[in-house]
Scaffold this active site. Structure first.
Site, PDB file in Angstrom:
ATOM      1  N   GLU A  54       5.072   2.968   6.094  1.00 13.56           N
ATOM      2  CA  GLU A  54       4.957   3.399   4.712  1.00 13.56           C
ATOM      3  C   GLU A  54       4.095   4.756   4.432  1.00 13.56           C
ATOM      4  O   GLU A  54       4.638   5.451   3.820  1.00 13.56           O
ATOM      5  CB  GLU A  54       4.038   2.401   3.808  1.00 13.56           C
ATOM      6  CG  GLU A  54       3.947   2.431   2.579  1.00 13.56           C
ATOM      7  CD  GLU A  54       5.210   2.567   1.542  1.00 13.56           C
ATOM      8  OE1 GLU A  54       5.875   3.406   1.079  1.00 13.56           O
ATOM      9  OE2 GLU A  54       6.046   1.540   1.947  1.00 13.56           O
ATOM     10  N   ASP A  60     -10.300   0.073   6.384  1.00 17.05           N
ATOM     11  CA  ASP A  60      -8.614  -0.085   6.613  1.00 17.05           C
ATOM     12  C   ASP A  60      -8.434   1.331   7.493  1.00 17.05           C
ATOM     13  O   ASP A  60      -7.492   1.227   8.434  1.00 17.05           O
ATOM     14  CB  ASP A  60      -7.956   0.135   5.346  1.00 17.05           C
ATOM     15  CG  ASP A  60      -6.795  -0.637   5.274  1.00 17.05           C
ATOM     16  OD1 ASP A  60      -6.323  -1.198   6.695  1.00 17.05           O
ATOM     17  OD2 ASP A  60      -6.006  -0.726   4.226  1.00 17.05           O
ATOM     18  N   LYS A  83       0.946  -1.086   0.004  1.00 16.74           N
ATOM     19  CA  LYS A  83       0.099  -0.050  -0.029  1.00 16.74           C
ATOM     20  C   LYS A  83       0.803   1.302  -0.050  1.00 16.74           C
ATOM     21  O   LYS A  83       1.745   1.308   0.899  1.00 16.74           O
ATOM     22  CB  LYS A  83      -1.066   0.017   1.252  1.00 16.74           C
ATOM     23  CG  LYS A  83      -1.718  -1.186   1.364  1.00 16.74           C
ATOM     24  CD  LYS A  83      -2.604  -1.288   2.716  1.00 16.74           C
ATOM     25  CE  LYS A  83      -3.266  -2.440   2.576  1.00 16.74           C
ATOM     26  NZ  LYS A  83      -4.058  -2.502   4.110  1.00 16.74           N
ATOM     27  N   GLY A 108      -7.181  -4.057   2.472  1.00 20.36           N
ATOM     28  CA  GLY A 108      -8.410  -4.096   3.484  1.00 20.36           C
ATOM     29  C   GLY A 108      -7.932  -3.909   4.636  1.00 20.36           C
ATOM     30  O   GLY A 108      -6.479  -3.912   5.118  1.00 20.36           O
ATOM     31  N   LYS A 159      -4.777   6.050   4.015  1.00 17.55           N
ATOM     32  CA  LYS A 159      -4.886   5.900   5.409  1.00 17.55           C
ATOM     33  C   LYS A 159      -3.866   5.776   6.234  1.00 17.55           C
ATOM     34  O   LYS A 159      -3.824   5.871   7.553  1.00 17.55           O
ATOM     35  CB  LYS A 159      -5.997   4.506   5.351  1.00 17.55           C
ATOM     36  CG  LYS A 159      -5.280   3.205   5.032  1.00 17.55           C
ATOM     37  CD  LYS A 159      -4.331   2.545   5.821  1.00 17.55           C
ATOM     38  CE  LYS A 159      -3.619   1.215   5.561  1.00 17.55           C
ATOM     39  NZ  LYS A 159      -2.879   0.528   6.242  1.00 17.55           N
ATOM     40  N   SER A 166      -0.855  -1.160  14.465  1.00 18.35           N
ATOM     41  CA  SER A 166      -0.435  -0.593  13.449  1.00 18.35           C
ATOM     42  C   SER A 166       0.735   0.197  13.301  1.00 18.35           C
ATOM     43  O   SER A 166       1.163   0.977  14.171  1.00 18.35           O
ATOM     44  CB  SER A 166      -1.603   0.258  13.081  1.00 18.35           C
ATOM     45  OG  SER A 166      -1.156   1.537  11.969  1.00 18.35           O
ATOM     46  N   ARG A 167       1.431  -0.091  12.416  1.00 20.92           N
ATOM     47  CA  ARG A 167       3.100   0.655  12.276  1.00 20.92           C
ATOM     48  C   ARG A 167       2.845   2.020  12.065  1.00 20.92           C
ATOM     49  O   ARG A 167       3.644   2.839  12.668  1.00 20.92           O
ATOM     50  CB  ARG A 167       3.824  -0.108  11.151  1.00 20.92           C
ATOM     51  CG  ARG A 167       4.171  -1.522  11.303  1.00 20.92           C
ATOM     52  CD  ARG A 167       5.287  -1.919  10.520  1.00 20.92           C
ATOM     53  NE  ARG A 167       4.811  -1.972   9.106  1.00 20.92           N
ATOM     54  CZ  ARG A 167       4.216  -2.849   8.331  1.00 20.92           C
ATOM     55  NH1 ARG A 167       4.161  -4.011   8.960  1.00 20.92           N
ATOM     56  NH2 ARG A 167       3.866  -2.613   7.151  1.00 20.92           N
ATOM     57  N   ASN A 168       2.002   2.633  11.242  1.00 20.33           N
ATOM     58  CA  ASN A 168       1.788   3.873  11.134  1.00 20.33           C
ATOM     59  C   ASN A 168       1.208   4.597  12.163  1.00 20.33           C
ATOM     60  O   ASN A 168       1.826   5.752  12.535  1.00 20.33           O
ATOM     61  CB  ASN A 168       0.872   4.193   9.916  1.00 20.33           C
ATOM     62  CG  ASN A 168       1.459   3.776   8.572  1.00 20.33           C
ATOM     63  OD1 ASN A 168       2.303   4.439   7.967  1.00 20.33           O
ATOM     64  ND2 ASN A 168       1.112   2.412   7.971  1.00 20.33           N
ATOM     65  N   ALA A 208      -1.241  -8.677   9.995  1.00 18.08           N
ATOM     66  CA  ALA A 208      -0.504  -9.839   9.597  1.00 18.08           C
ATOM     67  C   ALA A 208      -0.622 -10.768  10.610  1.00 18.08           C
ATOM     68  O   ALA A 208      -0.828 -12.247  10.231  1.00 18.08           O
ATOM     69  CB  ALA A 208       1.052  -9.701   9.230  1.00 18.08           C
TER      70      ALA A 208
END
Length: 328
Positions: A277, A245, A109, A137, A192, A255-257, A141
């Site tokens: 990302e 998402d 993404k 979506g 997102k 969530s990494r972000n 992981a």
């Protein structure tokens, strides 16, 4: 659930491994490519990938290799799980081994920061004439690898291809919906991540849950505006790969972000944090909005914060001082 299908997964990180073990558990013949020999040995011998999915047992039928050509041979589908900013170089490296008739499913993404291209456009540039799809979506992981219920969207410019991929990948706990709105699915997945950084930063600064909700809601308006300008359909933006998402990514440190934003807001050292990302996407997303004459103050603020042009407090003050207008 489909058995006897040959699936190639390019990428041995958390998401690639999760998709691979899920597909293997659903009866597919799955081969995973990873550059790191230790990761390959761990998957083949110990049925684990503790570097990216600690504590999770992988399906014993999953096989991994450092030989890209061997795992790409005789594939029915290719799931490309290479990070967005590395996608172009990776597929250029494998170009001669990627079968021309096999659907190429993008599972990353983002927007390429050097060109402003969506991932499908990057693939089309390097692999012209290929059948391209995207999977996106609300999905973590670790949840997918553990077999927890998850729903995603598979998009392709050809609805029949999208239907076939979605049907093949769907199983008891992994449900795939399909659409031919490739742009809508990709833009939702890319933007997102930027908005999740904003949400995390607000919480990290101590602005509270109300500010977080406001940023996510108004951020969604910006996502919708940009998607509409690029030709995305409203129902796609309101669906799993857009609103769904966004809700997941902006709500938890898993969530990494969001986690990156949280650390940013707390003033923590960011140098050793995992890939987020949204950091790479923010500036090009802000440029994209400006190019189309779209008001996207939250996305623009994230880009300026990440490039140290303003502080989070200054960004929040600027957002709160914007002229009032009717909510759209």
């Amino acid at each position: 659930m489909t058995s006897g299908v040959n699936i190639t997964v390019l990428g041995g990180g958390a998401w690639g491994t999760a998709l691979a073990t899920m597909a293997a558990g659903n009866g597919m013949n799955v081969r995973l490519y990873a550059r790191d020999a230790a990761t390959v040995d761990a998957i083949n011998i110990d049925h684990r990938n503790d570097r990216y999915l600690p504590g999770i047992n992988l399906h014993p039928a999953l096989r991994a290799s450092t030989d890209a050509a061997s795992v790409l041979a005789n594939s029915d589908f290719i799931l490309c799980v290479v990070p967005a900013q590395a996608l172009s170089a990776a597929i250029a490296e494998f170009k001669d081994s990627i079968p021309s008739s096999v659907p190429f499913v993008i599972c990353a993404k983002g927007i390429e920061r050097t060109s402003g291209l969506l991932m499908s456009e990057v693939v089309a540039r390097v692999l012209p004439g290929r059948t391209i799809a995207a999977l996106s979506g609300p999905s973590f992981a670790s949840d997918v690898a553990k077999g927890l219920p998850t729903a995603v969207t598979v998009a392709g410019s050809d609805q029949a291809i999208a239907d076939r991929i979605a049907s093949t990948l769907s199983g008891p706990t992994f449900r795939c919906y399909s659409t031919d709105d490739l742009i809508g699915v990709e833009i939702g997945g890319a933007l997102k991540n930027v908005l999740a950084i904003a949400a995390g930063a607000a919480v990290g600064c101590g602005y509270g849950a109300s500010a977080q909700a406001a940023l996510v809601t108004r951020g969604f308006v910006e996502l919708r505006r940009i998607g509409q300008a690029l030709g995305a359909r409203p129902e796609t933006i309101m669906g799993l790969s857009g609103l769904g998402d966004l809700m997941l990514t902006c709500s938890t440190p898993q969530s990494r972000n969001y986690s990156y934003g949280l650390a940013l807001g707390r003033g923590e050292d960011l140098s050793a944090r995992p890939l987020a990302e949204g950091v790479a996407t923010a500036a090009i997303a802000a440029e994209l909005a400006m190019k189309h004459g779209i008001e996207a103050p939250i996305i623009a603020a994230v880009a300026r914060i990440l490039h140290c042009h303003i502080t989070i407090d200054e960004a929040m003050e600027a957002l709160l001082s914007r002229p009032l207008k009717t909510e759209d």
